[in-house]
Design a protein around this motif. Sequence first.
Motif, short mmCIF file in Angstrom:
data_model
loop_
_atom_site.label_atom_id
_atom_site.label_comp_id
_atom_site.label_asym_id
_atom_site.label_seq_id
_atom_site.Cartn_x
_atom_site.Cartn_y
_atom_site.Cartn_z
N UNK A 81 2.64 4.16 -4.05
CA UNK A 81 1.87 3.87 -4.90
C UNK A 81 0.46 4.59 -5.06
N UNK A 82 -0.24 5.01 -3.79
CA UNK A 82 -1.29 5.76 -3.66
C UNK A 82 -1.12 7.00 -4.23
N UNK A 83 0.21 7.70 -4.05
CA UNK A 83 0.36 8.92 -4.52
C UNK A 83 0.76 9.13 -5.66
N UNK A 84 1.22 7.91 -6.45
CA UNK A 84 1.50 7.87 -7.97
C UNK A 84 1.03 6.53 -8.69
N UNK A 85 -0.38 6.57 -8.77
CA UNK A 85 -0.61 5.14 -9.11
C UNK A 85 -0.41 4.57 -10.70
N UNK A 86 0.12 5.72 -11.40
CA UNK A 86 0.44 5.32 -12.88
C UNK A 86 2.05 4.86 -12.75
N UNK A 87 2.72 4.90 -11.85
CA UNK A 87 4.15 4.54 -11.76
C UNK A 87 4.30 3.17 -11.46
N UNK A 88 5.37 2.47 -12.28
CA UNK A 88 5.36 1.08 -12.05
C UNK A 88 6.30 0.90 -10.96
N UNK A 89 6.55 -0.48 -10.44
CA UNK A 89 7.49 -0.96 -9.58
C UNK A 89 8.92 -0.44 -9.89
N UNK A 90 9.38 -0.19 -10.70
CA UNK A 90 10.91 0.52 -10.94
C UNK A 90 11.02 1.61 -10.50
N UNK A 91 10.05 2.53 -10.73
CA UNK A 91 9.99 3.81 -10.48
C UNK A 91 9.77 4.19 -8.79
N UNK A 92 8.93 3.27 -8.40
CA UNK A 92 8.53 3.34 -6.99
C UNK A 92 9.74 2.98 -6.19
N UNK A 93 10.47 1.81 -6.83
CA UNK A 93 11.97 1.37 -6.25
C UNK A 93 12.92 2.64 -6.09
N UNK A 94 13.01 3.34 -7.03
CA UNK A 94 13.80 4.57 -7.04
C UNK A 94 13.38 5.51 -6.08
N UNK A 95 11.86 5.66 -5.63
CA UNK A 95 11.61 6.57 -4.82
C UNK A 95 11.94 6.26 -3.25
N UNK A 96 12.16 5.06 -2.86
CA UNK A 96 12.27 4.52 -1.45
C UNK A 96 13.49 5.21 -0.97
N UNK A 97 13.55 5.66 0.43
CA UNK A 97 14.80 6.17 0.64
C UNK A 97 16.09 5.39 0.46
N UNK A 98 17.18 6.07 0.38
CA UNK A 98 18.49 5.30 -0.26
C UNK A 98 18.98 4.59 1.08
#
Length: 378
Positions: A81-98
């Motif tokens: 979130x701190x790296x991408x403060x404009x991205x919502x939870x769905x986008x942050x979820x997709x960035x978590x390690x698979x």
Amino acid sequence: MPWKECSQMTSRLEFVMLASAPGANISTLCRAFGVSRKTAYKWLALFKEHGKDGLADRSRRPTNSPNRSDAHLEAQVVALHDAHPCWGPRKLQALLPEEGPRPHPNTIGAILRRHGRQVILSSDAGPPATSRFEHEAPNLLWQMDFKGHFALTDPKAGRCYPLTVLDDHSRFAICLAACRGETAEHVKSALIDVFRQYGLPQRFTCDNGNPWGTPKQNGLTKFEVWLLRLGVRVGHSRPMHPQTQGKDERFHRTLKLELLERRGFHSLSACQYAFDDWREQYNTIRPHYALNQKPPASRYVVSARRYPEELPVLEYDQGETVRKVRGNGHITFKSHQLFVGEGLVGESVAIRPTDIDGLLSVVFCDRQVGEIDLRIAG
């Protein structure tokens, strides 16, 4: 009996004092105070063990939460979130390690709020589109437009006119150029760099404004002529219908939200530096809802059509009549004059027969630019 919220402690104390008296009738007191016998004996036990303090309300919060996210996962979510403060939870979820846990977007939102972060609703939040058109492969269509211009912080530096080009299939941002103006030369210079890197598309779509818009009398612009010479077709959206270029319009909203509204730029070079950095993140990192939360680069490939450093020589079929467009944008054939466009001045056009006797088609490259009707006296 119903009691007020502010007198709960007093009422409970009064109840247990009365209930503790010798010979007290617990059932009668329960009816009078409107509580169950189970609650009554619980209060008596608490009062006996803890005194008056035992009657106070206790927190219902559990002493432990086995389903709560572990500290490492929460640290990952907060860092993203701190790296991408404009991205919502769905986008942050997709960035978590698979290979690791991927909590629900609602859980990610709760983690962020727990750590004092502002939760941004996903820019693509809302019900999915019932229909979505896209070309089946990259480079079949590129959408092109200018994002609204804005002032640079140094008044002497003027304004920035962001030129954007988006691939229709992949949503890949082909171009994000900080231009000094909206002229054909500014666009042509930016596109030459793009063509050298990504090759040529099959077709462009753009609106009807300058520099690609249709000039007077429905002729071609110099800019369109240049693209046609390269073998790139040009289409225009209908006036007052921005949805024709909906993907590029949506890209403009994202650019404004994530970059332009968050900082200023003192020069065009500083602007271009920020544009390049943001475009790289958009293309290679930022999950896209329409792409199943994959970045645009996962669907884009460079065009196999390479940019020629010199314009190809115009060739028409043998037997066709070729005319050079005069300085006023006209051609003459058998005493007939036809305006084909000021953008075609100095270019060659072909005159070829049609299926109707006496009706001739005037063509530039593979595009018809007019008709000559020999059945009407010139």
